[in-house]
Design a protein around this motif. Structure first.
Motif, mmCIF file in Angstrom:
data_model
loop_
_atom_site.group_PDB
_atom_site.id
_atom_site.type_symbol
_atom_site.label_atom_id
_atom_site.label_comp_id
_atom_site.label_asym_id
_atom_site.label_seq_id
_atom_site.Cartn_x
_atom_site.Cartn_y
_atom_site.Cartn_z
ATOM 1 N N TYR A 6 -92.129 107.671 51.393
ATOM 2 C CA TYR A 6 -92.367 108.780 50.467
ATOM 3 C C TYR A 6 -91.761 110.088 50.958
ATOM 4 C CZ TYR A 6 -94.866 106.466 46.753
ATOM 5 O OH TYR A 6 -95.159 105.690 45.667
ATOM 6 N N GLY A 43 -101.536 110.908 49.939
ATOM 7 C CA GLY A 43 -100.469 111.562 49.196
ATOM 8 C C GLY A 43 -100.740 113.044 49.025
ATOM 9 N N ALA A 46 -104.294 113.460 44.993
ATOM 10 C CA ALA A 46 -104.796 112.956 43.712
ATOM 11 C C ALA A 46 -106.092 112.174 43.923
ATOM 12 C CB ALA A 46 -103.757 112.038 43.066
ATOM 13 N N TYR A 47 -106.995 112.335 43.008
ATOM 14 C CA TYR A 47 -108.241 111.561 42.958
ATOM 15 C C TYR A 47 -109.217 111.902 44.079
ATOM 16 C CZ TYR A 47 -105.361 109.002 39.667
ATOM 17 O OH TYR A 47 -104.541 108.689 38.612
ATOM 18 N N PRO A 59 -99.112 109.497 56.002
ATOM 19 C CA PRO A 59 -98.006 109.516 56.960
ATOM 20 C C PRO A 59 -96.803 110.367 56.541
ATOM 21 C CG PRO A 59 -98.022 107.436 55.753
ATOM 22 C CD PRO A 59 -99.208 108.225 55.273
ATOM 23 N N SER A 60 -96.643 110.637 55.252
ATOM 24 C CA SER A 60 -95.405 111.291 54.804
ATOM 25 C C SER A 60 -95.538 112.815 54.792
ATOM 26 C CB SER A 60 -95.041 110.803 53.383
ATOM 27 O OG SER A 60 -94.201 111.747 52.748
ATOM 28 N N ALA A 77 -101.209 110.169 59.779
ATOM 29 C CA ALA A 77 -101.427 108.869 60.436
ATOM 30 C C ALA A 77 -101.244 107.772 59.400
ATOM 31 C CB ALA A 77 -102.842 108.811 61.026
ATOM 32 N N ALA A 79 -102.621 103.850 57.860
ATOM 33 C CA ALA A 79 -103.869 103.116 57.641
ATOM 34 C C ALA A 79 -104.145 102.118 58.760
ATOM 35 C CB ALA A 79 -103.775 102.366 56.309
ATOM 36 N N ILE A 95 -106.035 104.744 47.273
ATOM 37 C CA ILE A 95 -105.636 104.681 45.873
ATOM 38 C C ILE A 95 -104.129 104.430 45.768
ATOM 39 C CG2 ILE A 95 -105.755 105.876 43.639
ATOM 40 C CD1 ILE A 95 -108.530 105.373 45.048
ATOM 41 N N SER A 97 -102.067 102.637 47.364
ATOM 42 C CA SER A 97 -101.399 102.857 48.655
ATOM 43 C C SER A 97 -101.204 101.578 49.461
ATOM 44 C CB SER A 97 -102.216 103.859 49.490
ATOM 45 O OG SER A 97 -101.634 104.068 50.747
ATOM 46 N N HIS A 100 -98.044 99.548 50.436
ATOM 47 C CA HIS A 100 -97.018 100.128 51.315
ATOM 48 C C HIS A 100 -97.303 99.892 52.794
ATOM 49 C CE1 HIS A 100 -94.913 102.187 48.155
ATOM 50 N NE2 HIS A 100 -96.001 102.829 47.764
HETATM 51 C C1 LIG Z 1 -98.150 105.823 45.413
HETATM 52 S S1 LIG Z 1 -98.598 106.947 46.670
HETATM 53 C C2 LIG Z 1 -100.318 107.232 46.282
HETATM 54 C C3 LIG Z 1 -100.814 108.522 46.810
HETATM 55 C C4 LIG Z 1 -102.218 108.915 46.335
HETATM 56 N N1 LIG Z 1 -103.237 108.034 46.867
HETATM 57 C C5 LIG Z 1 -102.253 108.934 44.829
HETATM 58 O O1 LIG Z 1 -103.036 108.183 44.241
HETATM 59 O O2 LIG Z 1 -101.493 109.705 44.237
HETATM 60 C C6 LIG Z 1 -98.700 105.906 48.098
HETATM 61 C C7 LIG Z 1 -99.025 106.673 49.357
HETATM 62 O O3 LIG Z 1 -99.264 105.767 50.427
HETATM 63 C C8 LIG Z 1 -98.683 106.345 51.582
HETATM 64 N N2 LIG Z 1 -98.464 105.342 52.637
HETATM 65 C C9 LIG Z 1 -97.349 104.601 52.864
HETATM 66 N N3 LIG Z 1 -97.511 103.845 53.969
HETATM 67 C C10 LIG Z 1 -98.756 104.106 54.447
HETATM 68 C C11 LIG Z 1 -99.497 103.644 55.571
HETATM 69 N N4 LIG Z 1 -99.001 102.733 56.407
HETATM 70 N N5 LIG Z 1 -100.734 104.138 55.765
HETATM 71 C C12 LIG Z 1 -101.250 105.059 54.910
HETATM 72 N N6 LIG Z 1 -100.586 105.526 53.837
HETATM 73 C C13 LIG Z 1 -99.361 105.059 53.605
HETATM 74 C C14 LIG Z 1 -97.400 106.964 51.069
HETATM 75 O O4 LIG Z 1 -96.821 107.883 51.971
HETATM 76 C C15 LIG Z 1 -97.871 107.593 49.778
HETATM 77 O O5 LIG Z 1 -98.345 108.894 49.944
#
Ligand SMILES: C[S@@+](CC[C@H](N)C(=O)[O-])C[C@H]1O[C@@H](n2cnc3c(N)ncnc32)[C@H](O)[C@@H]1O
Length: 254
Positions: A6, A43, A46-47, A59-60, A77, A79, A95, A97, A100
């Motif tokens: 992201y 992210g 949101a929510y 992480p991003s 960090a 998950a 949510i 997430s 990924h």
């Molecule tokens: C589709 S976005 C959803 C963000 C937010 N939860 C929402 O509903 O808008 C997916 C999120 O998961 C994060 N993500 C990716 N890899 C991850 C990981 N290993 N641990 C935690 N989050 C991660 C991304 O950086 C991104 O912000």
């Protein structure tokens, strides 16, 4: 941390991925009577309920930078290794997430470890992927993003049950035709949206798939919209206000 997906794709996330209030209400109800919450893969925020003490994990840096002023504190960090002691929060939420995460099973275990009473997770069940018209007709390559084993009906729920135990409940979240959160199937009744690069830029699958397949899918859809064949084939969808596009709400109590 290494560069996150992201960091490259989410630059206008808050324009195209605004939390949908109807989905937000389902998440808030599912969290129940909790005081402290960790939002994993948070992210841009949101929510995130504003009536609890919340810590975000993301992480991003690109996503963190788009968190609005006054948003909950955020820890950079992943998950898979949450930097918190066991049972640090009443609840954990994740949510759209977990698809990924590099090690999804480890991330799910971490949610359970840091949450005292419940975990709330929203995502699409991969077993439903082939029923979405954009995938079925234009972009079958999308199916290859999830391992075949995860696309078997029941597999997604079984993985959650393995991580969270028997106190798991899974509900459908029907997606309104005007959903403000532009995740992949959210535009099920607004097909023109997929022709918009701004929309596609904030949906990870369009970055993960072969650009030639994406270009072909978009060109084919554009042609079918222009000549009326999309409407002829999907007229039934235009009558619906909401649709089950595979989005699920999982609530695990412990
Ligand atoms: C589709 S976005 C959803 C963000 C937010 N939860 C929402 O509903 O808008 C997916 C999120 O998961 C994060 N993500 C990716 N890899 C991850 C990981 N290993 N641990 C935690 N989050 C991660 C991304 O950086 C991104 O912000």
């Amino acid at each position: 941390m290494s560069r996150a997906l992201y960091d490259d794709l989410g630059r206008s996330y808050t324009t195209h991925r605004r939390p949908d209030p109807r989905i937000a209400a389902r998440i808030r109800t599912a969290l129940g009577d909790v005081r402290t919450v960790v939002n994993v893969g948070a992210g841009t925020g949101a929510y995130e309920p504003d009536d609890v003490e919340l810590v975000a994990v993301e992480p991003s840096q690109t996503m963190i930078a788009q968190r609005p002023p006054g948003a909950a504190p955020v820890v950079r960090a992943g998950a898979e290794a949450l930097p918190f002691a066991d049972a640090s929060f009443d609840a954990a939420m994740a949510i759209i997430s977990d698809h990924h995460w590099a090690d999804r099973a480890a991330g799910l275990r971490e949610l359970r470890r840091v949450a005292r009473s419940r975990v709330v997770l929203v995502n699409a069940d991969p077993a439903t992927a082939a029923s979405f018209w954009f995938t079925a007709v234009y972009l079958p390559e999308f199916l290859d993003l999830a391992p075949a084993a995860r696309r078997i009906p029941g597999a997604w729920e079984r993985e959650l049950r393995d991580a969270f135990g028997d106190g798991l409940r899974v509900e459908t979240i029907p997606i309104p035709h005007d959903c403000s959160d532009g995740f992949y199937p959210a535009y099920w009744r607004r097909p023109e949206a997929y022709l918009d690069p701004g929309v596609r830029n904030n949906i990870s699958i369009f970055h993960l798939l072969d650009p030639q397949a994406v270009d072909r899918a978009v060109a084919d859809l554009g042609r079918d919209l222009a000549d009326g064949s999309w409407v002829a084939r999907h007229a039934d969808l235009l009558e619906l206000d909401e649709l089950d596009v595979g989005m699920r709400l999982a609530v695990a109590t412990q």
